[in-house]
Design an enzyme around this catalytic site. Sequence first.
Site, PDB file in Angstrom:
ATOM      1  N   GLU A 192      60.977  32.855  30.924  1.00  0.00           N
ATOM      2  CA  GLU A 192      60.938  33.192  29.565  1.00  0.00           C
ATOM      3  C   GLU A 192      59.422  32.796  29.045  1.00  0.00           C
ATOM      4  O   GLU A 192      58.744  32.065  29.748  1.00  0.00           O
ATOM      5  CB  GLU A 192      61.778  32.616  28.549  1.00  0.00           C
ATOM      6  CG  GLU A 192      61.751  31.106  28.671  1.00  0.00           C
ATOM      7  CD  GLU A 192      62.973  30.322  28.083  1.00  0.00           C
ATOM      8  OE1 GLU A 192      63.795  31.143  27.859  1.00  0.00           O
ATOM      9  OE2 GLU A 192      62.899  29.047  27.796  1.00  0.00           O
ATOM     10  N   ASN A 199      57.495  17.685  31.548  1.00  0.00           N
ATOM     11  CA  ASN A 199      58.727  18.159  30.830  1.00  0.00           C
ATOM     12  C   ASN A 199      59.967  17.287  30.660  1.00  0.00           C
ATOM     13  O   ASN A 199      61.194  17.731  30.411  1.00  0.00           O
ATOM     14  CB  ASN A 199      59.390  19.548  31.459  1.00  0.00           C
ATOM     15  CG  ASN A 199      58.185  20.716  31.603  1.00  0.00           C
ATOM     16  OD1 ASN A 199      57.849  20.874  30.634  1.00  0.00           O
ATOM     17  ND2 ASN A 199      57.996  21.345  32.810  1.00  0.00           N
ATOM     18  N   GLU A 243      68.620  22.201  21.735  1.00  0.00           N
ATOM     19  CA  GLU A 243      67.149  21.927  21.795  1.00  0.00           C
ATOM     20  C   GLU A 243      66.467  23.147  21.474  1.00  0.00           C
ATOM     21  O   GLU A 243      66.726  24.101  21.553  1.00  0.00           O
ATOM     22  CB  GLU A 243      66.590  21.374  23.114  1.00  0.00           C
ATOM     23  CG  GLU A 243      67.512  20.117  23.565  1.00  0.00           C
ATOM     24  CD  GLU A 243      66.843  19.618  24.863  1.00  0.00           C
ATOM     25  OE1 GLU A 243      66.279  20.236  25.604  1.00  0.00           O
ATOM     26  OE2 GLU A 243      67.424  18.681  25.318  1.00  0.00           O
ATOM     27  N   GLU A 249      67.885  25.398  25.200  1.00  0.00           N
ATOM     28  CA  GLU A 249      68.983  25.073  25.666  1.00  0.00           C
ATOM     29  C   GLU A 249      70.072  24.139  25.044  1.00  0.00           C
ATOM     30  O   GLU A 249      69.668  23.566  23.890  1.00  0.00           O
ATOM     31  CB  GLU A 249      68.630  24.318  27.289  1.00  0.00           C
ATOM     32  CG  GLU A 249      67.880  23.170  27.025  1.00  0.00           C
ATOM     33  CD  GLU A 249      67.705  22.566  28.401  1.00  0.00           C
ATOM     34  OE1 GLU A 249      67.757  23.284  29.577  1.00  0.00           O
ATOM     35  OE2 GLU A 249      67.277  21.476  28.409  1.00  0.00           O
ATOM     36  N   ASN A 286      72.592  20.867  25.986  1.00  0.00           N
ATOM     37  CA  ASN A 286      72.902  19.924  26.740  1.00  0.00           C
ATOM     38  C   ASN A 286      74.491  19.519  26.208  1.00  0.00           C
ATOM     39  O   ASN A 286      74.722  18.925  25.268  1.00  0.00           O
ATOM     40  CB  ASN A 286      71.970  18.764  26.542  1.00  0.00           C
ATOM     41  CG  ASN A 286      70.790  19.048  27.231  1.00  0.00           C
ATOM     42  OD1 ASN A 286      70.544  19.755  28.350  1.00  0.00           O
ATOM     43  ND2 ASN A 286      69.583  18.851  26.631  1.00  0.00           N
TER      44      ASN A 286
END
Length: 705
Positions: free
Chosen positions: A239, A274, A314, A327, A329
């Site tokens: 992406e 990250n 997130e 995303e 979690n």
Amino acid sequence: MASYRFNLVKRVPQFSSSLYRIARRCCSIYTTPVDTNEPTFDKILIANRGEIACRVMQTCKRMGIKTVAIFSEADRHALHAQMADEAMYVGPAPSNQSYLVMDRIMDIIQKTGAQAVHPGYGFLSENKEFAKKLADEGVAFIGPPSGAIQAMGDKIESKLLAKDAKVNVIPGFDGVVKDADEAVQIANDIGYPVMIKASAGGGGKGMRIAWNDQEARDGFRLSSQEAASSFGDDRLLIEKFIDNPRHIEMQVLADSHGNALYLNERECSIQRRNQKVVEEAPSIFLDPDTRRAMGEQAVALARAVDYTSAGTVEFLVDSQKNFYFLEMNTRLQVEHPITECITGVDIVQQMIRVAKGHELTIKQSDIPIRGWAVECRVYAEDPYKSFGLPSIGWLSRYQEPTHLPKVRCDSGIQEGSEISMYYDPMISKLVTYGDNREEALQNMCRALDNYVIRGVTHNIPLLQEIIAHPRFVSGDINTKFLYEEYPDGFQGRQLSDTEQKEVAAMAACIYLRDQVRAGAFKNGNRMPLQPVNPAAWDITAIVQGQEMPATVTENKENFTVTIDGQTLTVNNDWSIAAAVLDATINGQQNTFQCISRKGDEIKLQYKGTVFKVEVLPKKATDYSHLMPEKPKVEASGEVRSPMAGSLVSISVQPGQDVAIGQEVCVIEAMKMQNSLTADRSGKVKAVHFETGTNVSEDDLILELE
């Protein structure tokens, strides 16, 4: 199935009582009471290890629930195994032979009679098959249903669902990337830079940023290998990479009765590779309208997949406060304590209640923002190597700063514990809070200064610099903060002239006290031929290569150190044997740690960074100027391991020509893959290890002619 043994360990009462005193102190932040008349589970198994296992046990103890721990061979004496009411051996040290083996855990559940399982984070926490196995056996999974795990755990499917739920998403390719060639083609279609990341899992593993075709190829290869190793799923998606974003997430809670709410946001922009390093709640960047919009979208997504339990949505947020779904979690997050601090909600308690079928007793209007909280992830890592490469070893001395007010420390280790190469190198989550951000940050600086860790390299120097950095203090941060502020890598604290003199003065005082103690006779009943201690000591302190001549005297109340005509008065009511030295220098409070004293060399930790100070008598300094300098040894042409780990691949062989910057091998440590390259061009002279073998830090892997 391979044979293995069960090993039941009963809790040690005198040990655990000390632990639960700490647990009760942590409980003081919670405003959600425990209803002793409400039905709950009798026994919960925690399918995890370390600090998160201990954290879940604390809430279970608060709720009157018995706990079962599982431990690998490497964790036989671990804190979580001692803290539980029961502990069961689950297999050898590697996680794929222990903490990830579902059949063994299911057998332990049956043997112990556990009614529910809390997976913590990592390992099996987002494994839909594990959740389904538990459901089939009538055992409650303290987390979302397997359908929600599948939907949100797959980044491709979750992105499509987010679109349908009217959640803002990042432009990108919605399918699975087949190979490196397709990765390059897709990246060119989207436009560089792009983010290549694993479809399954999270935690920064299996993620790479590509700025060109070659980086896209390398990123596909390394991310797919990392994803397969960490999650057993090598599927990748691509992406658009949003440059200079903030990483802000929303904590959500939902029950099976149709109730869902958000517990406000966490700012998680300080990252390396990250992976989050420092988090805070709330975010200094969000206004009430943006917070509400993000929270409502997070709840909408949770409702769209019939989510229950705690979860985190997130987002990436740009400079104009546009936010995009990243995303979800489907588990308890590492950084959940800062949300607990500002809301008073025990998130683990709510997860247990929801798993038992109870309705949430809190509503959206009940959720406050109560002050400010900051979390530092304290890792056994060397921050001077790529902002943190793993370090292993034994904790020879360990002291958490929980004696300070408004400090919480979630850990799963104690003095004597081993930091192993098999698991994540996290030592603890250090949390401080206050009525406002300034107080929370001040408390964090004080806590980091008082945190004693010996035996392993740790990242407190980096954490301390981040917390005190003017740009961080102002709130001007993004996910590239570390790389922008330290483009040449982290070098430790750079001392000002005043700080340099303070370090020199403290080292001189320690040296003087050490010399006086070494020269003293027991009982003092021998008559010395000359005065044992001079009225004044003329010494030279060498700090960061700079010689600083000094004169030191001591009276009943303090030391007086004169450096370059400046007088520094240092209190003397401290012991050189203490782990932490609180010194008042010219009326200002300073905190030092004396890491070691070896002859004339003193290592002092000051504001996080360890400084080597050489203290010499004046004559010794004069003589040292006459000594020839030792020539530096040129080590170029050697490829050494920067950390302990497993050698995943070696891409060269003896006699092969390599170019500068060419990849020669890949090392995996704590489930992260690290590519090592040649520092110059040349021909490979020798390769000293084979693929699949373990290497230690600084091992010579190969050398060039």
